[in-house]
Design an enzyme around this catalytic site. Sequence first.
Site, PDB file in Angstrom:
ATOM      1  N   GLU A 123       0.842  -1.189   0.000  1.00 47.25           N
ATOM      2  CA  GLU A 123       0.000   0.000   0.000  1.00 47.25           C
ATOM      3  C   GLU A 123       0.883   1.247   0.000  1.00 47.25           C
ATOM      4  O   GLU A 123       2.109   1.157   0.111  1.00 47.25           O
ATOM      5  CB  GLU A 123      -0.944  -0.012   1.209  1.00 47.25           C
ATOM      6  CG  GLU A 123      -1.935  -1.162   1.167  1.00 47.25           C
ATOM      7  CD  GLU A 123      -2.872  -1.188   2.355  1.00 47.25           C
ATOM      8  OE1 GLU A 123      -3.889  -1.881   2.267  1.00 47.25           O
ATOM      9  OE2 GLU A 123      -2.588  -0.522   3.372  1.00 47.25           O
ATOM     10  N   HIS A 245      -8.971  10.063   3.818  1.00 50.32           N
ATOM     11  CA  HIS A 245      -8.697   8.965   2.891  1.00 50.32           C
ATOM     12  C   HIS A 245      -8.995   9.457   1.486  1.00 50.32           C
ATOM     13  O   HIS A 245     -10.039  10.040   1.233  1.00 50.32           O
ATOM     14  CB  HIS A 245      -9.553   7.744   3.224  1.00 50.32           C
ATOM     15  CG  HIS A 245      -9.029   6.494   2.593  1.00 50.32           C
ATOM     16  ND1 HIS A 245      -9.142   6.249   1.242  1.00 50.32           N
ATOM     17  CD2 HIS A 245      -8.372   5.430   3.106  1.00 50.32           C
ATOM     18  CE1 HIS A 245      -8.581   5.086   0.968  1.00 50.32           C
ATOM     19  NE2 HIS A 245      -8.105   4.573   2.084  1.00 50.32           N
ATOM     20  N   ARG A 291      -1.010   9.142   1.746  1.00 49.76           N
ATOM     21  CA  ARG A 291      -2.407   9.562   1.632  1.00 49.76           C
ATOM     22  C   ARG A 291      -2.591  11.075   1.609  1.00 49.76           C
ATOM     23  O   ARG A 291      -3.478  11.592   0.932  1.00 49.76           O
ATOM     24  CB  ARG A 291      -3.221   8.965   2.793  1.00 49.76           C
ATOM     25  CG  ARG A 291      -3.443   7.477   2.649  1.00 49.76           C
ATOM     26  CD  ARG A 291      -4.194   6.906   3.823  1.00 49.76           C
ATOM     27  NE  ARG A 291      -4.451   5.482   3.628  1.00 49.76           N
ATOM     28  CZ  ARG A 291      -5.025   4.702   4.531  1.00 49.76           C
ATOM     29  NH1 ARG A 291      -5.378   5.201   5.695  1.00 49.76           N
ATOM     30  NH2 ARG A 291      -5.235   3.429   4.273  1.00 49.76           N
ATOM     31  N   HIS A 352     -10.992  10.315   7.641  1.00 52.55           N
ATOM     32  CA  HIS A 352     -10.803   8.870   7.805  1.00 52.55           C
ATOM     33  C   HIS A 352     -10.144   8.484   9.123  1.00 52.55           C
ATOM     34  O   HIS A 352     -10.551   7.509   9.747  1.00 52.55           O
ATOM     35  CB  HIS A 352      -9.950   8.349   6.648  1.00 52.55           C
ATOM     36  CG  HIS A 352      -9.671   6.879   6.684  1.00 52.55           C
ATOM     37  ND1 HIS A 352     -10.684   5.944   6.651  1.00 52.55           N
ATOM     38  CD2 HIS A 352      -8.509   6.181   6.745  1.00 52.55           C
ATOM     39  CE1 HIS A 352     -10.154   4.729   6.687  1.00 52.55           C
ATOM     40  NE2 HIS A 352      -8.839   4.844   6.762  1.00 52.55           N
ATOM     41  N   ARG A 387      -0.565   9.167   8.976  1.00 53.65           N
ATOM     42  CA  ARG A 387      -0.504   7.728   9.225  1.00 53.65           C
ATOM     43  C   ARG A 387      -0.245   6.957   7.941  1.00 53.65           C
ATOM     44  O   ARG A 387      -0.915   7.162   6.941  1.00 53.65           O
ATOM     45  CB  ARG A 387      -1.812   7.234   9.841  1.00 53.65           C
ATOM     46  CG  ARG A 387      -1.844   5.720  10.045  1.00 53.65           C
ATOM     47  CD  ARG A 387      -3.133   5.277  10.672  1.00 53.65           C
ATOM     48  NE  ARG A 387      -4.265   5.367   9.780  1.00 53.65           N
ATOM     49  CZ  ARG A 387      -4.614   4.418   8.904  1.00 53.65           C
ATOM     50  NH1 ARG A 387      -3.886   3.326   8.786  1.00 53.65           N
ATOM     51  NH2 ARG A 387      -5.691   4.576   8.160  1.00 53.65           N
TER      52      ARG A 387
END
Length: 534
Positions: A123, A245, A291, A352, A387
């Site tokens: 990811e 997100h 992100r 998110h 994060r």
Amino acid sequence: MSNKVEHQCDVLIVGSGAAGLTLALRVAQHCKVIVLSKGPWSEGSTYYAQGGIAAVFDETDTIESHVQDTLIAGAGICEEDTVRFIAENAKESVQWLIDGGVPFDLDEENSDKAHPKYHLTREGGHSHRRILHAADATGKAVQLSLQDNVINHPNITVLERHTALDLITEDKVGGDKNKVIGAYVWNRNIEHVETISAKFVVLATGGSSKVYQYTSNPDISSGDGIAMAWRAGCRVANLEFNQFHPTCLYHPAARNFLLTEALRGEGAYLKRPDGSRFMQDFDERGELAPRDVVARAIDFEMKRLGADCMFLDISHKPADFIEKHFPTIFARLKKIDIDMTKEPIPIVPAAHYTCGGVMVNKKGQADLRNLYAIGEVSYTGLHGANRMASNSLLECVVYARAAAADILENIENAEIATSLPTWDESQVLCSDEEVVIQHNWHELRLCMWDYMGIVRTDKRLERALRRIHLLQQETHEYYSNFRVSNNLIELRNLLQVAELMVRCAMQRKESRGLHYTLDYPDQIESSGPTVLEP
């Protein structure tokens, strides 16, 4: 109705997700545990987590690589010792989940029963494949496995539809104001405030993304633990860093539906309405950039083009590959007539994850004695300014393990309060003006979206704080005159957390990670965490 001590236990856990249930299972052999759940006990962020959980299981990967990837994603203000602590304890903590029955996907070609080898995906922000997953519904698999282990445990009681109102400190019975001895709890089943006394209280309430108009989180994510801890006297940190997100489904029939980052990890492209890709214009990592970078790029393109959404496209991959790896998403989209094997998916960013929270040490201990905070409610130093994907479930299980060990080490010497102060409802009435709560609720969430969103300015933050203070005054007056309700409890907590978020943002005179302000577009070299003290 008079109030008395309704419950007593050794450990009270507020929250029933991965963090709370992991801790419950790790201490329950030696003590009595009560777990509070605001609604049905699976209705939390863990259940809806799609991507996976990060840990070094591949021989070509290293703990050092996991550490460095996390530090880079955190934009320079992660606490490196915390990052290293979590990365070093990741494999053992995940193995505990596996031993408990979590069915992570196997690499079928290279695996057998004696030597299972797990399918690892990649990811955004990760330099290796290190994400263990259960198809595209990892959180559901983790949650249900933990529930299966909890449900028949003789020392664990789960109270559903019970909302924590406030922590009770020992000064309420003539003792130390810096020691927690229990909590007031709103029993939604009978609409009555009860008390629970405990040797230790653990906040595992999740994040605060419901403060925003658009969020991928379930409705329970109202910042309860952060607000309760703050009111009791705990410090909070880094609440300006709320992760948006990048890819939430944009469709009126599917509110809050997240499209996992693993889609991009497996090759999905982000595209404009005309079908052209755009991420390479913003970052050399393209769709696999962190992100914050991806969310700002999408937001920029939407505003530049006046578009309602952008698109996520994995239709260039084989249909059987898509259906096998993303069965949950495929089935959900088919219900609203989107075939992801043949067409792009409309997406927008949505609030998110709350990267900041209640400050804790490496044992999960908060500022008050006998109080712990684990999971998204806490600030450990892991996430920094952003994060990294699939580090959240990991933080839950690693810190639950650490907090459980500390609790068990001290449980025999801890005492339980035998009498707690009653909750006085003698001077309040039942409300016939619920519309006030609903109006203030919607006004707050729109205000935060417009003024404390993906892009900020000093003027926007000042406007937000003024509106929040006015709403707090109205809500306090309402709270003082009427009996509590679940919506009132959540609004009170969201307003408190919103104020803390804006105050943190106003203190940070730079752009870093998830905090991007037009007034201070550059980073400050000596920057660190933003800490607020009550």
